[in-house]
Design an enzyme around this catalytic site. Structure first.
Site, PDB file in Angstrom:
ATOM      1  N   ARG A 298       0.863  -1.189   0.000  1.00  0.00           N
ATOM      2  CA  ARG A 298       0.000   0.000   0.000  1.00  0.00           C
ATOM      3  C   ARG A 298       0.897   1.236   0.000  1.00  0.00           C
ATOM      4  O   ARG A 298       1.788   1.364   0.835  1.00  0.00           O
ATOM      5  CB  ARG A 298      -0.896  -0.024   1.231  1.00  0.00           C
TER       6      ARG A 298
ATOM      7  N   GLU B 133     -11.427   4.196  -5.115  1.00  0.00           N
ATOM      8  CA  GLU B 133     -11.715   2.767  -5.061  1.00  0.00           C
ATOM      9  C   GLU B 133     -12.455   2.336  -6.336  1.00  0.00           C
ATOM     10  O   GLU B 133     -12.852   3.161  -7.152  1.00  0.00           O
ATOM     11  CB  GLU B 133     -12.571   2.446  -3.838  1.00  0.00           C
TER      12      GLU B 133
ATOM     13  N   ARG C 263      -0.849  -5.656   4.280  1.00  0.00           N
ATOM     14  CA  ARG C 263      -0.102  -5.053   3.180  1.00  0.00           C
ATOM     15  C   ARG C 263       1.089  -4.274   3.718  1.00  0.00           C
ATOM     16  O   ARG C 263       0.986  -3.590   4.753  1.00  0.00           O
ATOM     17  CB  ARG C 263      -1.002  -4.111   2.372  1.00  0.00           C
TER      18      ARG C 263
END
Length: 234
Positions: free
Chosen positions: A23, A31, A67
């Protein structure tokens, strides 16, 4: 050490050749269901897909989803910063004292002033204004959702259809308008909780508080994805 980027998932998340997901720190890109999602993803693909990159760590190693959290560089290009400056992502820092915060805010200011991508301005920009954003409900916000609300006014003297418009916070919460129109010189309030929609009252029907008491940003976009208004606090 360099890492090979196998795939770009969206405008702020990638997958490495070893299948680890990363990330990008300091930014928040649209999104899948949001306006300009593909623009943002395509730009990140152009910058780093199938390329070797270098990482710089931030305050934390991983997020809640496992992440890796990293600043990413390709040669002399600071990828995270480039996404903000090009208008493909907004600044998203938990701590304003973080190393690159001021540099990122300067880049975001440039993108806003030049109305780039996510900062493209709607033709209704001068009509819709936010009157109140009541983000701190009494007691536990999650148990008093309808005391968390935003009130908007149409300053123009003609009605505006808001079908297909969306409201978003700085995270991932999105409210989509259905068949709704605001009359000229009138107001409506959007509550976070549940209720029956009327001409002056709409309900998000969220199961949790939307607006962060410590600080947040409200974005209102029209059906083309153009920015009608944004409001940040504190």
């Amino acid at each position: 050490q360099e890492y090979l980027v196998k795939k770009v998932i969206d405008g702020d998340t990638i997958e490495l050749a070893d299948s680890q997901k990363v990330r990008l720190l300091g930014i928040n890109a649209p999104e899948t269901s949001e306006s300009h999602y593909q623009d943002s993803k395509d730009r990140l693909i152009q910058l780093i897909e199938n390329k070797s990159v270098k990482f710089e760590y931030g305050p934390e190693d991983k997020d809640l989803y496992g992440r890796l959290l990293r600043y990413i560089f390709v040669s002399d290009t600071f990828v995270n910063l480039e996404m903000v400056k090009g208008g493909y992502a907004s600044v998203y820092f938990f701590d304003p004292d973080e190393k690159y915060y001021l540099e990122f805010k300067t880049a975001e200011k440039y993108a806003k002033e030049n109305k780039l991508v996510i900062w493209t301005v709607s033709e209704n920009e001068k009509c819709l204004v936010i009157v109140t954003l009541h983000y701190d409900a009494s007691g536990n916000d999650n148990e008093n959702l309808n005391e968390e609300y935003a009130t908007f006014k149409n300053n123009c003297d003609y009605p505006i259809s808001m079908k297909g418009w969306e409201i978003k916070d700085s995270g991932t919460s999105i409210y989509n308008f259905k068949n709704f129109a605001i009359d000229g010189s009138s107001s409506f309030t959007l509550f976070s909780g549940k209720g029956a929609d009327t001409k002056s009252k709409l309900y998000w029907s969220s199961t949790r508080a939307i607006w962060n008491n410590a600080g947040d940003t409200l974005y209102l976009r029209d059906s083309k994805g153009s920015l009608v208004l944004y409001y940040s606090y504190p």
